[in-house]
Design a protein around this motif. Structure first.
Motif, mmCIF file in Angstrom:
data_model
loop_
_atom_site.group_PDB
_atom_site.id
_atom_site.type_symbol
_atom_site.label_atom_id
_atom_site.label_comp_id
_atom_site.label_asym_id
_atom_site.label_seq_id
_atom_site.Cartn_x
_atom_site.Cartn_y
_atom_site.Cartn_z
ATOM 1 N N LYS A 64 -2.759 -21.528 -21.689
ATOM 2 C CA LYS A 64 -1.927 -20.309 -20.706
ATOM 3 C C LYS A 64 -2.455 -18.753 -21.461
ATOM 4 O O LYS A 64 -1.076 -18.815 -21.839
ATOM 5 N N ASP A 65 -3.469 -18.641 -20.918
ATOM 6 C CA ASP A 65 -3.670 -17.122 -21.284
ATOM 7 C C ASP A 65 -4.672 -16.445 -19.787
ATOM 8 O O ASP A 65 -5.199 -16.829 -19.230
ATOM 9 N N SER A 66 -4.565 -15.070 -19.809
ATOM 10 C CA SER A 66 -5.512 -14.543 -19.232
ATOM 11 C C SER A 66 -6.871 -14.962 -19.563
ATOM 12 O O SER A 66 -6.928 -14.761 -20.567
ATOM 13 N N PHE A 67 -7.672 -14.015 -19.150
ATOM 14 C CA PHE A 67 -9.682 -14.134 -19.113
ATOM 15 C C PHE A 67 -9.697 -12.776 -20.664
ATOM 16 O O PHE A 67 -10.348 -13.623 -20.920
ATOM 17 N N GLU A 68 -9.306 -11.783 -20.254
ATOM 18 C CA GLU A 68 -9.217 -10.496 -21.360
ATOM 19 C C GLU A 68 -9.011 -11.633 -23.172
ATOM 20 O O GLU A 68 -9.953 -11.260 -23.544
ATOM 21 N N ASN A 69 -7.617 -11.735 -23.150
ATOM 22 C CA ASN A 69 -6.975 -12.475 -24.159
ATOM 23 C C ASN A 69 -8.190 -13.526 -24.723
ATOM 24 O O ASN A 69 -8.154 -14.303 -25.777
ATOM 25 N N LEU A 70 -8.469 -14.254 -23.239
ATOM 26 C CA LEU A 70 -9.628 -15.478 -23.944
ATOM 27 C C LEU A 70 -10.743 -14.891 -24.110
ATOM 28 O O LEU A 70 -11.782 -15.899 -24.509
ATOM 29 N N ALA B 273 -16.891 -23.091 -21.309
ATOM 30 C CA ALA B 273 -16.891 -21.766 -22.402
ATOM 31 C C ALA B 273 -15.893 -23.084 -23.272
ATOM 32 O O ALA B 273 -15.346 -24.322 -22.624
ATOM 33 N N GLU B 274 -15.171 -22.530 -24.424
ATOM 34 C CA GLU B 274 -14.453 -23.394 -25.575
ATOM 35 C C GLU B 274 -12.756 -23.470 -24.674
ATOM 36 O O GLU B 274 -12.152 -23.350 -25.550
#
Length: 180
Positions: free
Chosen positions: A101-107, A95-96
């Motif tokens: 610095k973030d969670s799976f959900e936010n990404l 993935a891109e």
């Protein structure tokens, strides 16, 4: 004489049972492996991590060497490293995202995919393994490797992937691995 005949009988029976009887040859059973191999050592570090901060990292491409379908069953940091693998996912392709610095959900990453859908071969990048990690407390953490466990055709397997992961907590300068 009787004990010699009995011993010969046991040997013949053992040889007959181990000769196949429907067992799959070891070469036919597949294994989940790192698409680029594991003949290296590298470290990925994330600086200025807040205690409890979640980071998402692309680890490697995975492929199935041999026959069968592969499923990743667990990804774990080195014992006592202080690094927590909160969850992992295996995507069909990279993935891109990377070092975010973030969670799976936010990404926007699916967090429940486990299938390794690509067979190994020349030029194959493999299915992309991502992990969501965090420090277990308020100190900087380092894991020198990840253990990747998998299953192919009902047979469990694991290997160590030599990518060291370091999370350096904000203001933490005492950890040797954060100075490097």
């Amino acid at each position: 004489m009787r004990s010699t005949l009995a011993a010969c009988g046991v040997l013949l029976a053992t040889a007959a049972m181990s000769s196949g009887c429907g067992a799959k040859p070891a070469d036919d059973v597949g294994r989940v492996v790192a698409a680029g191999g594991v003949d290296f050592s590298a470290t990925l570090g994330v600086a200025d991590v807040a205690p409890g901060e979640v980071n998402t990292v692309h680890i490697t491409g995975l492929c199935v060497k041999g026959s069968g379908d592969g499923v990743v069953t667990a990804v774990e940091a080195a014992p006592n490293s202080g690094l927590v693998v909160r969850r992992f996912t295996v995507l069909k392709e990279m993935a891109e995202v990377g070092g975010a610095k973030d969670s799976f959900e936010n990404l926007g990453l699916e967090s429940d995919r486990r299938a390794v859908e690509q067979k190994c071969g020349k030029g194959i990048a493999g299915s992309a393994l991502y992990v969501e990690i965090e420090p277990s407390g308020s100190k900087s953490v380092h894991s020198p490797y990840l253990t990747i466990e998998s299953e192919v055709a009902g047979i469990n397997n694991s290997f160590r992937y030599p990518l060291g992961l370091t999370l350096c907590v904000v203001g933490e300068k005492n950890a040797k691995f954060c100075k490097e």
